[in-house]
Design an enzyme around this catalytic site. Structure first.
Site, short mmCIF file in Angstrom:
data_model
loop_
_atom_site.label_atom_id
_atom_site.label_comp_id
_atom_site.label_asym_id
_atom_site.label_seq_id
_atom_site.Cartn_x
_atom_site.Cartn_y
_atom_site.Cartn_z
N ASP A 1 -1.21 -1.32 -9.28
CA ASP A 1 -1.15 -2.43 -9.25
C ASP A 1 0.69 -3.12 -9.32
O ASP A 1 1.32 -2.71 -10.30
CB ASP A 1 -1.51 -2.71 -9.82
CG ASP A 1 -1.36 -4.67 -10.22
OD1 ASP A 1 -1.09 -5.97 -8.71
OD2 ASP A 1 -1.57 -5.24 -11.47
N ASN B 1 1.65 -6.14 -8.57
CA ASN B 1 2.52 -7.69 -9.09
C ASN B 1 1.88 -8.21 -10.19
O ASN B 1 1.57 -9.23 -10.29
CB ASN B 1 2.23 -8.06 -7.84
CG ASN B 1 0.89 -8.40 -7.40
OD1 ASN B 1 -0.18 -7.76 -8.25
ND2 ASN B 1 0.21 -9.38 -6.42
N ASP C 1 -1.63 -8.35 -10.85
CA ASP C 1 -3.44 -8.37 -11.10
C ASP C 1 -4.80 -8.30 -10.79
O ASP C 1 -5.37 -8.52 -11.23
CB ASP C 1 -2.78 -9.61 -9.11
CG ASP C 1 -3.36 -8.44 -9.02
OD1 ASP C 1 -3.21 -7.60 -8.68
OD2 ASP C 1 -3.08 -9.20 -7.88
N ASP D 1 -2.52 -2.16 -4.67
CA ASP D 1 -1.86 -3.01 -3.61
C ASP D 1 -0.82 -2.23 -2.66
O ASP D 1 -0.36 -1.18 -3.72
CB ASP D 1 -1.43 -3.98 -3.98
CG ASP D 1 -0.46 -4.36 -4.75
OD1 ASP D 1 0.61 -3.53 -5.07
OD2 ASP D 1 -0.17 -4.98 -6.12
N ASP E 1 -9.17 3.40 7.31
CA ASP E 1 -10.05 3.93 7.76
C ASP E 1 -10.50 2.66 8.74
O ASP E 1 -10.51 1.83 8.71
CB ASP E 1 -11.03 2.84 5.97
CG ASP E 1 -12.10 4.44 5.91
OD1 ASP E 1 -13.70 4.30 6.23
OD2 ASP E 1 -12.16 4.86 4.32
N GLU F 1 -17.27 10.43 8.94
CA GLU F 1 -17.34 10.84 7.87
C GLU F 1 -19.46 10.47 8.47
O GLU F 1 -19.66 9.69 8.86
CB GLU F 1 -17.63 9.34 7.06
CG GLU F 1 -18.25 9.43 5.74
CD GLU F 1 -18.88 7.94 4.95
OE1 GLU F 1 -19.33 8.41 4.23
OE2 GLU F 1 -19.55 7.57 6.16
C1 NOJ Z 1 -19.60 4.96 3.44
C2 NOJ Z 1 -18.52 4.58 2.57
O1 NOJ Z 1 -17.92 5.86 2.33
C3 NOJ Z 1 -19.12 4.06 1.75
O2 NOJ Z 1 -18.00 3.82 0.96
C4 NOJ Z 1 -19.50 2.16 2.11
O3 NOJ Z 1 -20.33 2.38 1.05
C5 NOJ Z 1 -20.20 2.54 3.46
N1 NOJ Z 1 -19.62 3.52 4.61
C6 NOJ Z 1 -20.49 1.53 4.21
O4 NOJ Z 1 -19.77 1.23 4.69
CA CA Z 2 -1.52 -6.21 -7.20
#
Ligand code: NOJ
Ligand code: CA
Length: 554
Positions: free
Chosen positions: A20, A22, A24, A28, A97, A255
């Site tokens: 973190d 800043n 809060d 970040d 992601d 995944e």
């Molecule tokens: C897999 C992700 O790694 C997880 O964190 C998330 O809750 C589910 N997919 C839904 O997006």
């Molecule tokens: Ca922060």
């Protein structure tokens, strides 16, 4: 560039919990930038960062309300561009992601779809009429309760495989798909190295929409059978790859839980969609096939070894794999893989690192794993933030477990175990923040932190640096060499990697008693977490000793 992604060592960051900048209490992007030198020194070459897009945070960013904007908590698009540039200067790639099975219910598309029955965006999601006054099917969502949520004032429901704030996108709709492809290309053009692709095996649903057999006291049926790894998904994959990833030389890691080995081709085969995938078959031994955290599963190191080795062999027949012990959905590996708390030591943490690093795979290290971070015990369900901890707690009780038992299951498997803030030093908020963090600190932060380990040549962190350096020094052997399981006793996990005249052996004694192993030929010791005892090529390993050896035949 070839298959450059095979040669990477990836570090996963949970942005809320990394650093973190800043004050809060929330990690970040500037915090991440401030730690790039640390990561460079560790030796990693890519960073996968969990979602940082605009989000109401019902599932900590896996519920995206705007794919083209950064969540205020994390900073701005400019911060992100700075991160990409600063990382690039250090030869580190950034993996975003990619969450395209669902959006947030606060995404503009969904808001329009809900507000207006004639909206074209209804067809961007999955809306279905009720059946005799109830939901279209009896499927259970991943986070508990029905997958269907009623639209107020209409006999209509929308579909969500995860939380009700995460409506699933309708991949049957080409217009929606192309909007997603544009977004993916937009990000790749920004100069990111690629994506970790979330829950991608959920995008094809069984179009028959029929009920499943009830499999829980809630009267519902797990949605996996209808909504995961379904036939026809390969058509979506082909188009996705063709429209996006193929146009860029990027790393994509899927995944994809529960993919049978005979269906890997669509994911990672020659014409598959992704560079590599996470195979969960060896990492989900402690949960039920439906991924419930109860009852406790009975498994041994022998089972773990068999699953890990099967994964190495089967995945590598078809494509390339992504090896991991931890991520933001799992507990710390020391706790998950080692049953006796007394044996969850720094020595064992080093072993787990070694075990992973020389597999025929791209290794993924989760923040804090490199210093041997451990789980956090919580005394009440109120101390959890994670949405699935709450739903598993409820479901366990519905299935007849006491609140105490339910809490034990949740403590063991909660996703908050790995989501607690990274421990940088022994100050009150562990150098993560100057104020109380968004999630409970790890109770061991005074003992297990970066500052304590960074100047200690015997620490878990120093060991990881050596492991990564060794992996990269031998990268051709790791990437192109054969994988062979060594025959040993049940508690020893040992394998050999061979390329031409070179053989590397990684032997791991995964219990608290001595083991002896005979090897043919003379090996050089590359690394160990204990004194090496070798009598005429018979090695005696102490409890939780790892030993990495190499020989070159002339
Ligand atoms: C897999 C992700 O790694 C997880 O964190 C998330 O809750 C589910 N997919 C839904 O997006
Ligand atoms: Ca922060």
């Amino acid at each position: 560039m070839g298959e450059w992604w095979k040669k990477q060592v990836v570090y996963q960051i949970y942005p809320r919990s990394f650093c973190d900048s800043n004050g809060d209490g929330i990690g970040d992007i500037q915090g991440i930038i401030s730690k790039l030198d640390y990561l460079k020194d560790l030796g990693i070459t890519c960073i996968w960062i969990c979602p940082m897009y605009k989000s109401p945070m019902a599932d900590n960013g896996y519920d995206i309300s705007d794919y083209y904007a950064i969540q205020d908590d994390y900073g701005t698009m400019q911060d992100l561009e700075e991160l990409i540039a600063e990382a690039k200067q250090r030869n580190i790639g950034i993996l975003m992601d990619l969450v395209i099975n669902h959006t947030s219910d606060e995404h503009a598309w969904f808001k329009d779809a809900i507000a207006n029955p004639n909206s074209k965006y209804r067809n961007y999601y999955i809306f279905k009429k009720g059946v005799d006054g109830h939901a279209p099917t009896n499927w259970r969502s991943v986070f508990g309760g029905s997958v269907w949520e009623k639209v107020p004032g209409e006999d209509m429901y929308y579909y969500h495989a995860f939380a009700k704030k995460q409506p699933d996108l309708n991949w049957e709709n080409p217009e929606m798909r192309h909007e997603i492809y544009n977004m993916i290309n937009w990000w790749l053009e920004k100069g990111i190295a690629g994506f970790r692709v979330d829950a991608i095996n959920f995008i094809k649903k069984d179009q028959r929409w029929c009920d499943g057999e009830v499999d829980g006291a809630d009267g519902l049926s797990n949605c996996f059978q209808f909504s995961r790894n379904r036939e026809g998904i390969e058509e979506f994959f082909k188009e996705l790859r063709h429209e996006t990833f193929d146009k860029h030389d990027c790393l994509t890691v899927a995944e994809a839980v529960g993919v049978p080995y005979d269906q890997l081709g669509a994911f990672i085969g020659k014409d598959g969609c992704f560079s590599m995938m996470f195979d969960f078959n060896y990492s989900n031994l402690d949960v039920t096939p439906n991924e419930e955290w109860y009852p406790e599963q009975d498994w041994t190191i022998k089972d773990y070894k068999e699953h890990l080795f099967a994964s190495q062999i089967e995945v590598n027949k078809i494509g390339w794999s992504a090896a991991f012990h931890e991520n933001h959905d799992m507990p710390r590996s020391l706790a998950r893989l080692i049953k006796n708390p007394a044996e969850r030591t720094p020595k064992a943490a080093k072993l787990l690192g070694a075990l992973l690093m020389f597999l025929k795979a791209t290794p993924y290290i989760y923040e804090g794993e490199e210093i041997g971070m451990v789980n956090n015990e919580r005394t009440s369900i109120d101390q959890f933030d994670d949405i699935s901890s709450k739903s598993q707690y409820e479901r366990a009780q519905l299935e007849g477990y006491s609140p105490e038992e339910a809490l034990r299951f949740v403590n063991r498997r909660s996703r908050d175990n790995t989501r607690s803030p990274m421990c940088w030093d022994d100050s009150v908020y562990a150098g993560f923040s100057s104020v109380k963090p968004w999630l409970m600190m790890n109770e061991k932060s005074k003992e297990i932190n970066v500052e304590k380990e960074i100047h200690d040549s015997n620490s878990v962190l120093s060991f990881y640096k050596q492991l990564i350096a060794l992996r990269q020094k031998n990268v051709d052997l790791i990437v192109d060499g054969t994988f062979k399981a060594l025959e040993t006793s049940d508690s020893v996990v040992a394998y050999a990697r061979t390329l031409d005249n070179e053989t590397l052996i990684c032997m791991n004694n995964m219990h608290n008693a001595e083991e002896t192993i005979d090897l043919d030929g003379d090996y050089e010791v590359l690394l160990s977490n204990d004194t090496v005892v070798n009598n005429d090529n018979q090695y005696t390993l102490s409890g939780w000793q790892t030993l990495v050896l190499k020989k070159s035949e002339k």
